[in-house]
Motif scaffolding. Structure first.
Motif, PDB file in Angstrom:
ATOM      1  N   SER A   1      52.986  32.881  46.059  1.00 52.82           N
ATOM      2  CA  SER A   1      51.536  33.008  45.915  1.00 52.82           C
ATOM      3  C   SER A   1      50.824  31.937  46.739  1.00 52.82           C
TER       4      SER A   1
ATOM      5  N   VAL B   1      47.925  30.865  46.157  1.00 55.95           N
ATOM      6  CA  VAL B   1      47.237  30.001  45.196  1.00 55.95           C
ATOM      7  C   VAL B   1      48.195  28.941  44.647  1.00 55.95           C
TER       8      VAL B   1
ATOM      9  N   SER C   1      39.265  31.471  42.618  1.00 59.68           N
ATOM     10  CA  SER C   1      40.642  31.052  42.892  1.00 59.68           C
ATOM     11  C   SER C   1      40.711  29.565  43.221  1.00 59.68           C
TER      12      SER C   1
ATOM     13  N   ASP D   1      44.550  34.636  41.320  1.00 62.24           N
ATOM     14  CA  ASP D   1      44.526  35.311  42.621  1.00 62.24           C
ATOM     15  C   ASP D   1      43.672  36.568  42.509  1.00 62.24           C
ATOM     16  N   TYR D   2      43.728  37.420  43.526  1.00 60.26           N
ATOM     17  CA  TYR D   2      42.826  38.576  43.563  1.00 60.26           C
ATOM     18  C   TYR D   2      43.019  39.532  42.401  1.00 60.26           C
TER      19      TYR D   2
ATOM     20  N   THR E   1      39.827  38.171  47.931  1.00 64.85           N
ATOM     21  CA  THR E   1      40.184  37.981  46.518  1.00 64.85           C
ATOM     22  C   THR E   1      39.152  38.575  45.566  1.00 64.85           C
TER      23      THR E   1
END
Length: 280
Positions: A52, A54, A115, A154-155, A202
């Motif tokens: 990820s 993020v 995020s 995240d998205y 996102t």
């Protein structure tokens, strides 16, 4: 006394309320990197580990702080937040919208769905304006120092907070209430009374959910960037966003006019619904 409808304004942060990533307003400089170096390393870590993005940036923050002898406490993050640059008019925006809502018979609530890091946003000059901040955060040890990611947004994770706002749930940990069946009329803020502000990839799933259920999404863009304007227009053309607006939050800006018009529509729809059900 007739109850006022609640209108939720839900904002991404980086690129929406601020022209850059929040880590770039002090933290990255404190660890001796340029923004380009930091994000190149973070993106490289994510790609190399098939991880990820993020979680990769959160690990980079943790590792680089430790290398440079920086103790990452909540107070440290909040100190970085105080220097965040905001788009034109953001500081005054909330008061303007609250005043318009009050004068037109609706109650306004503002939320963050980001995020970025909750702890940095909490240190920003506008933190007090939000009913709740949904964002990434760390876990802290007994010394109050960050030691592990606690929440990574995240998205796809962003969408869960739309459902939580809908039901009036403010715990990031909750997974039971948010998935429980609740009658539409008992949900705290209907989707039709939501306005989502976002600028990037996102935000797309959240925008889609809000608009799919009758709410409104505004794709914002840095007015100094033709590329970002074109991207926002693309989101509107694809049906991801309802409208586009430059990130100018003054009373003379398009965003203000759009939101006021949407508030008017929400209030009219709410009153008509009451009349139809003979409750007004």
């Amino acid at each position: 006394m007739k109850r006022k409808p609640i209108v939720a304004l839900i904002y991404d942060f980086d690129g929406t309320l601020s022209p850059g990533n929040m880590q770039e307003f002090g933290f990255i400089q404190a660890v001796g990197k340029t923004p380009e170096e930091f994000w190149r390393m973070s993106d490289g870590l994510a790609v190399g580990q098939d991880a990820s993005n993020v979680l990769a940036y959160m690990k980079m923050m943790f590792d680089e702080a430790r290398k440079n002898g920086i103790r990452l406490k909540k107070s440290s993050f909040r100190a970085f937040g105080k220097d965040i640059t905001l788009f034109k008019g953001v500081r005054e925006w909330f008061g303007l919208i609250n005043e318009y809502g009050e004068s037109h018979g609706v109650r306004i609530e503002h939320y963050i769905n980001s995020s970025g890091l909750k702890e940095i946003i909490e240190g920003s000059p506008i933190a007090k304006e939000f009913k709740h901040i949904f964002a990434c955060s760390f876990m802290y040890n007994e010394k109050g120092e960050a030691e592990w990611p606690g929440i990574a947004v995240d998205y796809t994770n962003k969408t869960q907070y739309i459902f939580k706002i809908n039901k009036g749930i403010f715990s990031a940990n909750d997974s039971k209430k948010v998935n429980s069946s609740v009658a539409e009329e008992k949900k705290r803020i209907p989707y039709q009374q939501m306005i989502y502000f976002g600028d990037g990839d996102t935000d797309i799933p959240s925008m889609k959910i809000v608009t799919m259920f009758g709410g409104h999404a505004i794709a914002t863009y840095d007015p100094s960037s033709a590329k970002k304007k074109a991207y926002a227009q693309k989101l509107e053309k694809q049906g991801r966003a309802s409208f586009t607006a430059p990130a100018d939050y003054t009373k003379d800006g398009r965003a203000y006019r759009l939101v006021c018009a949407i508030i008017d529509k929400i209030k009219a729809d709410y009153d008509l619904k009451l009349l139809k059900s003979n409750k007004a």
